[in-house]
Motif scaffolding. Structure first.
Motif, PDB file in Angstrom:
ATOM      1  N   CYS A  40       2.141  16.413  -5.181  1.00 27.00           N
ATOM      2  CA  CYS A  40       2.133  15.119  -4.473  1.00 27.00           C
ATOM      3  C   CYS A  40       3.551  14.573  -4.298  1.00 27.00           C
ATOM      4  O   CYS A  40       4.416  14.753  -5.153  1.00 27.00           O
ATOM      5  N   THR A  41       3.736  13.875  -3.175  1.00 27.08           N
ATOM      6  CA  THR A  41       5.033  13.273  -2.860  1.00 27.08           C
ATOM      7  C   THR A  41       4.820  11.878  -2.299  1.00 27.08           C
ATOM      8  O   THR A  41       3.938  11.667  -1.453  1.00 27.08           O
ATOM      9  N   PHE A  42       5.616  10.935  -2.772  1.00 29.83           N
ATOM     10  CA  PHE A  42       5.566   9.577  -2.222  1.00 29.83           C
ATOM     11  C   PHE A  42       6.140   9.588  -0.816  1.00 29.83           C
ATOM     12  O   PHE A  42       7.242  10.083  -0.584  1.00 29.83           O
ATOM     13  N   LEU A  43       5.385   9.085   0.151  1.00 28.89           N
ATOM     14  CA  LEU A  43       5.823   9.075   1.538  1.00 28.89           C
ATOM     15  C   LEU A  43       6.454   7.752   1.921  1.00 28.89           C
ATOM     16  O   LEU A  43       7.554   7.700   2.467  1.00 28.89           O
ATOM     17  N   VAL A  47       0.861  -1.181   0.000  1.00 22.67           N
ATOM     18  CA  VAL A  47       0.000   0.000   0.000  1.00 22.67           C
ATOM     19  C   VAL A  47       0.899   1.233   0.000  1.00 22.67           C
ATOM     20  O   VAL A  47       1.592   1.508   0.979  1.00 22.67           O
ATOM     21  N   LYS A  48       0.885   1.939  -1.103  1.00 20.72           N
ATOM     22  CA  LYS A  48       1.758   3.106  -1.267  1.00 20.72           C
ATOM     23  C   LYS A  48       1.045   4.364  -0.759  1.00 20.72           C
ATOM     24  O   LYS A  48      -0.040   4.702  -1.245  1.00 20.72           O
ATOM     25  N   ILE A  49       1.679   5.039   0.202  1.00 24.14           N
ATOM     26  CA  ILE A  49       1.092   6.229   0.805  1.00 24.14           C
ATOM     27  C   ILE A  49       1.747   7.475   0.226  1.00 24.14           C
ATOM     28  O   ILE A  49       2.975   7.555   0.113  1.00 24.14           O
ATOM     29  N   TYR A  50       0.910   8.432  -0.139  1.00 25.20           N
ATOM     30  CA  TYR A  50       1.371   9.694  -0.709  1.00 25.20           C
ATOM     31  C   TYR A  50       0.859  10.863   0.135  1.00 25.20           C
ATOM     32  O   TYR A  50      -0.130  10.739   0.867  1.00 25.20           O
ATOM     33  N   THR A  51       1.549  11.987   0.022  1.00 24.44           N
ATOM     34  CA  THR A  51       1.080  13.224   0.631  1.00 24.44           C
ATOM     35  C   THR A  51       0.905  14.274  -0.459  1.00 24.44           C
ATOM     36  O   THR A  51       1.449  14.141  -1.562  1.00 24.44           O
ATOM     37  N   SER A  52       0.149  15.313  -0.121  1.00 22.42           N
ATOM     38  CA  SER A  52      -0.046  16.398  -1.074  1.00 22.42           C
ATOM     39  C   SER A  52      -0.302  17.687  -0.303  1.00 22.42           C
ATOM     40  O   SER A  52      -0.878  17.678   0.781  1.00 22.42           O
ATOM     41  N   THR A  53       0.134  18.788  -0.882  1.00 19.13           N
ATOM     42  CA  THR A  53      -0.180  20.085  -0.294  1.00 19.13           C
ATOM     43  C   THR A  53      -1.583  20.536  -0.696  1.00 19.13           C
ATOM     44  O   THR A  53      -2.110  21.489  -0.116  1.00 19.13           O
ATOM     45  N   LYS A  54      -2.191  19.870  -1.660  1.00 20.72           N
ATOM     46  CA  LYS A  54      -3.560  20.160  -2.066  1.00 20.72           C
ATOM     47  C   LYS A  54      -4.540  19.435  -1.152  1.00 20.72           C
ATOM     48  O   LYS A  54      -4.249  18.360  -0.638  1.00 20.72           O
ATOM     49  N   ALA A  55      -5.729  20.010  -0.995  1.00 23.26           N
ATOM     50  CA  ALA A  55      -6.746  19.376  -0.154  1.00 23.26           C
ATOM     51  C   ALA A  55      -7.337  18.141  -0.825  1.00 23.26           C
ATOM     52  O   ALA A  55      -7.587  17.131  -0.172  1.00 23.26           O
ATOM     53  N   LYS A  56      -7.561  18.210  -2.147  1.00 19.79           N
ATOM     54  CA  LYS A  56      -8.225  17.109  -2.835  1.00 19.79           C
ATOM     55  C   LYS A  56      -7.495  16.746  -4.130  1.00 19.79           C
ATOM     56  O   LYS A  56      -7.999  16.970  -5.231  1.00 19.79           O
ATOM     57  N   PRO A  57      -6.328  16.164  -4.022  1.00 22.85           N
ATOM     58  CA  PRO A  57      -5.622  15.732  -5.241  1.00 22.85           C
ATOM     59  C   PRO A  57      -6.354  14.557  -5.885  1.00 22.85           C
ATOM     60  O   PRO A  57      -7.003  13.763  -5.192  1.00 22.85           O
ATOM     61  N   LEU A  58      -6.252  14.463  -7.184  1.00 20.82           N
ATOM     62  CA  LEU A  58      -6.914  13.369  -7.899  1.00 20.82           C
ATOM     63  C   LEU A  58      -5.951  12.234  -8.225  1.00 20.82           C
ATOM     64  O   LEU A  58      -6.334  11.054  -8.176  1.00 20.82           O
ATOM     65  N   TYR A  59      -4.693  12.598  -8.563  1.00 25.50           N
ATOM     66  CA  TYR A  59      -3.726  11.592  -8.996  1.00 25.50           C
ATOM     67  C   TYR A  59      -2.403  11.805  -8.262  1.00 25.50           C
ATOM     68  O   TYR A  59      -2.028  12.938  -7.935  1.00 25.50           O
ATOM     69  N   VAL A  60      -1.689  10.718  -8.043  1.00 24.86           N
ATOM     70  CA  VAL A  60      -0.469  10.790  -7.237  1.00 24.86           C
ATOM     71  C   VAL A  60       0.698  11.422  -7.994  1.00 24.86           C
ATOM     72  O   VAL A  60       1.725  11.735  -7.384  1.00 24.86           O
TER      73      VAL A  60
END
Length: 594
Positions: free
Chosen positions: A540-543, A522-535
């Motif tokens: 977006c950044t891979f965590l 399970v790959k977890i990502y973060t984003s500075t956007k509230a509602k990103p659609l794609y990683v």
């Protein structure tokens, strides 16, 4: 590494809490016994450090963040001792095979691709694994705590100690995990370890201070700023970073965060760098390189002198020139590099003539040049504070609480007070120790911060059923005979969302793509956007990845459906997964370090 939840009930059996504040420029430790905490939370033991054999300034509340290893890469010393030993080696020209690391903590903030294999470069370009360098420093401070406790002839054992390690609130999850693993590498049991966010720790410390210890810049007590329902901004100005949070005190004395932690690289070291840049302009970069490399003892003394003096500079410098000691070996280095006398050459420099003069071994500069050392950094901090205080979420903030070593600077205090005349500006008597002592209080009472704000949006990379006209054709793939959209961002928690301590978010379900799968990542990502659609969006950044073992489940792939939920609200991210069919909680490890 999944975070280890620490609850208050477990801490009651621990007889002592010890905190380590591993700073960019200075580090220290503090501890208190449970029996003392119950009667007087501020009865906290700290260490006074001798500033070193090459300084006449005596004692310091913290020691320098320097680590020295010998030719075999074996740990030798830490702090002021490491500075002095290395300087003595350099005087004898015997330092070349030694490894000397100083002010390296900022690397964890700056490096956005942190790995366990990450290396640090010392002052000569030699490398060592970063985790070994950090662990050596943490281990030294840990041993000093144990040594101090043993001198008190107590019967405390290692199992009775709960350790707290401070970290900036603006750090990402990989940097936090790195510090936890470095502490474990140093011999601290991960089950006996918590991470404390630095501005939170300082806030807790100040809540316990008596009125006479909480003084506003105008000299009036401001203890009412911490009364129930009050909102205040915490400005933790350290050596490397400035950490900012906004808190609200609750009726029961706990604290909730009302705006996400933020800040930037505007710590006290930027003033040191500006001072050294001034010397570059005066003597030349090549001269200063020779001076720093060939006359390390004088360079160390110069830096220590400025570190003490910079706190005293305020806006009212008068018309007289400001004096600094200028080691004679800068003159020698200039002659080596340029083949001429420094003083005569300097007097012919039209750019500096009149602004900079020499008297004996003293450098004298106009007050404006000293003010310029602080301007860029202080303006950055003020602009950031203005941006935060303009947010509707922080309406009603009445005070700014200044903590951290850089907050002891008269100049920074002036900038903050003059920029926000309608707010109380509070500087506790022990601003430089507020984080360290507050971390001890946090260790005894980790539930004092009841909610936090998520700095980022967290989610999982997944496949969704492809919908023409909704999903881009470039993301269409066939899986199991079905059209899927790859790389979708499945949001679990949103940036700036308030999270109560221990809160478990809505559970999301996932299935392996193939029936024969024996594990699922399970790959977890973060984003500075509230509602990103794609990683793969720029924000977006891979965590990290959670590896879930499914090898013992022999049914078809639909029976291998797993539920994943995140626990966010503590100082570290927690993740849990379980099998839907059996309800079995599966072993998961969130690896943010590759």
């Amino acid at each position: 590494m999944a975070s280890v939840p620490i609850v208050a009930s477990a801490l009651k059996t621990r007889l002592l809490v010890a905190a380590i504040d591993f700073g960019t420029t200075f580090s220290g430790y503090a501890y208190s016994f449970l029996s003392d905490f119950k009667t007087d939370p501020l009865k906290i033991h700290t260490q006074n450090w001798t500033t070193g054999s090459h300084s006449a300034h005596g004692m310091s509340l913290k020691t320098s963040t320097c680590v020295l290893f010998n030719e075999k890469r074996e740990f030798h010393s830490f702090g002021f001792e490491a500075e002095d030993v290395y300087t003595a080696l350099a005087v004898e020209d015997q330092h070349h095979e030694w490894y000397y690391f100083k002010q390296f903590k900022m690397y964890l903030y700056q490096n956005k691709d942190l790995r366990r294999e990450t290396v640090l470069y010392d002052d000569k370009g030699n490398t060592m694994p970063a985790i070994e360098v950090f662990a050596a420093g943490i281990g030294y401070l840990k041993d000093k705590v144990i040594e101090s406790i043993s001198k008190r002839q107590t019967e405390i054992t290692p199992n009775d100690i709960h350790w707290v390690l401070t970290v900036p609130a603006i750090w990402d999850d990989s940097a936090k995990q790195f510090m936890r693993e470095a502490a474990v590498y140093a011999g601290i049991d991960t089950n006996h370890l918590s991470l404390a966010l630095e501005p939170e720790a300082a806030s807790l410390f100040c809540k316990y201070l008596p009125v006479e210890k909480i003084i506003g810049v105008d000299g009036a007590p401001k203890i009412a700023s911490f009364a129930p329902g009050k909102k205040y901004l915490v400005l933790d100005a350290g050596g490397g970073t400035v950490d900012i949070t906004v808190h609200e005190t609750q009726e029961d004395g706990t604290v909730r965060e009302i705006y996400k932690a933020n800040g930037g690289p505007w710590g006290g070291v930027t003033i040191d760098e500006a001072f050294l840049k001034l010397l570059d302009d005066i003597a030349g970069r090549d001269t200063m390189e020779v001076f720093m490399n060939e006359y390390k003892e004088d360079h160390l003394s110069l830096v220590r002198d400025f570190e003490l003096k910079k706190k005293t500079f305020g806006p009212e410098l008068g018309d007289s020139k400001i004096q600094f000691r200028m080691p004679i070996n800068i003159h020698v280095a200039y002659s080596v590099v340029n083949g001429q006398d420094f003083r005569q050459s300097f007097m012919m420099n039209q750019d500096l003539k009149g602004d900079v003069t020499f008297t004996g071994d003293k450098l004298r500069v106009k007050p404006k040049q000293v003010l310029d050392l602080f301007q860029t950094t202080c303006v950055e901090i003020i602009n950031h504070l203005k941006d935060i205080l303009s947010k509707p979420e922080v309406a009603g903030v009445e005070a700014i609480l200044m903590v951290g070593g850089f907050s002891e600077s008269n100049m920074l205090q002036h900038y903050v007070k003059s920029s926000f005349p309608n707010l109380f500006v509070i500087i506790p008597e022990e601003a430089g120790l507020a984080v360290l002592k507050g971390a001890v209080i946090f260790g005894h009472n980790p539930n004092a911060i009841i909610s936090r704000r998520c700095k980022l949006t967290y989610g999982v990379k997944m496949y969704r059923t492809f919908e023409p006209g909704v999903h881009p054709p470039s993301k269409k793939v066939m899986r199991g005979g079905e059209a899927k959209c790859q790389g979708c961002f499945d949001v679990h928690v949103t940036t700036n969302e308030e999270v109560v301590l221990g809160q478990i978010f809505e559970t999301h379900s996932y299935c392996p793509i193939v029936a024969s799968a024996k594990a699922v990542g399970v790959k977890i990502y973060t984003s500075t956007k509230a509602k990103p659609l794609y990683v793969d969006e720029p924000e977006c950044t891979f965590l990290g990845e959670i590896d879930v073992d499914l090898s013992h489940i022999r049914d078809n792939f639909k029976d291998k459906k797993i539920l994943v939920h995140m626990k966010y609200g503590g100082t570290e991210l927690g993740v849990e997964a379980k099998v839907v069919k059996t309800g079995e909680i599966l072993k998961t490890t969130l690896n943010c370090l590759g």
